[in-house]
Design a protein around this motif. Structure first.
Motif, PDB file in Angstrom:
ATOM      1  N   ASP A   1      -3.606   0.750 -10.013  1.00  0.00           N
ATOM      2  CA  ASP A   1      -4.553   1.695  -9.391  1.00  0.00           C
ATOM      3  C   ASP A   1      -3.905   2.407  -8.204  1.00  0.00           C
ATOM      4  O   ASP A   1      -4.073   3.605  -8.002  1.00  0.00           O
TER       5      ASP A   1
ATOM      6  N   ASP B   1      -8.419   3.811  -0.439  1.00  0.00           N
ATOM      7  CA  ASP B   1      -9.380   3.516  -1.499  1.00  0.00           C
ATOM      8  C   ASP B   1     -10.271   2.374  -1.030  1.00  0.00           C
ATOM      9  O   ASP B   1      -9.830   1.231  -0.923  1.00  0.00           O
TER      10      ASP B   1
ATOM     11  N   GLY C   1     -12.797   0.213  -2.046  1.00  0.00           N
ATOM     12  CA  GLY C   1     -13.500  -0.391  -3.173  1.00  0.00           C
ATOM     13  C   GLY C   1     -13.714  -1.870  -2.915  1.00  0.00           C
ATOM     14  O   GLY C   1     -14.025  -2.252  -1.778  1.00  0.00           O
TER      15      GLY C   1
ATOM     16  N   CYS D   1     -11.480  -4.056  -2.755  1.00  0.00           N
ATOM     17  CA  CYS D   1     -10.518  -4.181  -1.661  1.00  0.00           C
ATOM     18  C   CYS D   1     -10.326  -2.788  -1.085  1.00  0.00           C
ATOM     19  O   CYS D   1     -10.602  -1.800  -1.749  1.00  0.00           O
TER      20      CYS D   1
ATOM     21  N   THR E   1      -7.430  -0.291  -0.066  1.00  0.00           N
ATOM     22  CA  THR E   1      -5.978  -0.143  -0.136  1.00  0.00           C
ATOM     23  C   THR E   1      -5.579   1.121   0.603  1.00  0.00           C
ATOM     24  O   THR E   1      -6.304   2.122   0.593  1.00  0.00           O
TER      25      THR E   1
HETATM   26  K   LIG Z   1      -9.599  -0.455  -4.373  1.00  0.00           K
END
Ligand SMILES: [K+]
Ligand SMILES: Nc1ncnc2c1ncn2[C@@H]1O[C@H](COP(=O)(O)OP(=O)(O)OP(=O)(O)O)[C@@H](O)[C@H]1O
Ligand SMILES: CC(C)(CO)[C@@H](O)C(=O)NCCC(=O)O
Length: 244
Positions: free
Chosen positions: A96, A117, A119, A121, A123
């Motif tokens: 991803d 990102d 989400g 996690c 990142t």
């Molecule tokens: K993520």
């Protein structure tokens, strides 16, 4: 027409593209995968290709069911990506994150880019103006922070996301909301400030399930696009045709 699928750690997100336009967007759970793809393909019968990036534990077989109808492209580290990977452990870099980095390079050429990102996690991925992918950071996402606080303590309740009244939490609930929500925002603004100290100019792309919640709360100006990963999959597909 291309069907792009992002298998995340928690949910699956999909979108149908005709060139650069999004014709449909879908979010579903892992156990609904085959049924949902079937429905999407009934609705968009001109889909010719399926592009998948998966960090979740979904069987490849679930996609291969559609092999007769579609060309299936499973992105892996072996594919051509439009950047030089400087990560010390390139084989363990999440697919991803590679897709986000590729999307940043293709959509924003010749500049420094930071992709965040938010989400399951969070990142952080940084690709410099020479298209060198340098790495970034991984930390727990918003929902994960609420769950972790509850799961690994004796007394802390599991709360639903709520905007804290102040940074000084005056109750258990307000203390938790302040710690998680304010902490989350401070973390992201803090990282952005650190990058700013080291790189004069760069674009910041924010994506993931918590994009809208965060975009309003960061002090830094960002380019918010919750579809960025799906759009990047579509762009990589075009790039892949030209370069593989
Ligand atoms: K993520
Ligand atoms: N309907 C929803 N279901 C789950 N999470 C949601 C929802 N709406 C917003 N969120 C937020 O999105 C975050 C999860 O993001 P996202 O859906 O991008 O994760 P994901 O599917 O696991 O993908 P990834 O693994 O790529 O992060 C959670 O922190 C949560 O606060
Ligand atoms: C960090 C996550 C979980 C975010 O989805 C994913 O990108 C992943 O599993 N990464 C592997 C570790 C790494 O990127 O270095």
């Amino acid at each position: 027409m291309v069907l792009t699928i992002d298998v995340g750690n928690t949910r699956i997100k999909a979108a149908v593209f005709e060139g650069d336009s999004v014709l449909g967007k879908f979010v579903f759970e892992k156990n609904q995968l085959e049924k949902k793809i079937k429905n999407i393909l009934e609705k968009f019968q001109n889909c010719s290709d399926l592009v998948v990036a998966s960090v979740g534990n979904v069987e490849k077989q679930s996609f291969l069911t559609f092999e007769k109808q579609l060309n299936i492209h499973f992105l892996t580290h072996e594919n051509a990506f439009p950047f030089v990977n400087k990560y010390a452990t390139p084989k363990t870099l999440g697919i991803d994150r590679m897709v986000l980095a590729a999307g940043a390079v293709l959509q924003f050429p010749k500049q420094n880019r930071l992709v965040i990102d938010a989400g399951t996690c969070v990142t952080y991925d940084f690709i410099d103006e020479s298209d060198h992918y340098l790495g970034g950071a991984i930390s727990p996402g918003l929902q994960l922070r609420y769950e972790t606080l509850h799961n690994f303590t004796a007394k802390l309740p599991l709360l639903e996301l709520e905007v804290p009244e102040s940074y000084i939490g005056n109750s258990t609930a307000q203390s938790i909301h302040s710690g998680i929500v304010n902490g989350f925002v401070y973390e992201i603004d803090g990282f952005i400030d650190e990058y700013r100290r080291n790189f004069s100019n760069f674009i910041i792309i924010l994506t993931g399930g918590d994009t809208d919640f965060l975009a309003k709360r960061l002090k830094n100006t960002i380019f918010a696009n919750s579809n960025f990963l799906l759009e990047s999959l579509n762009q990589i597909f075009q790039y892949k045709i030209d370069n593989d």
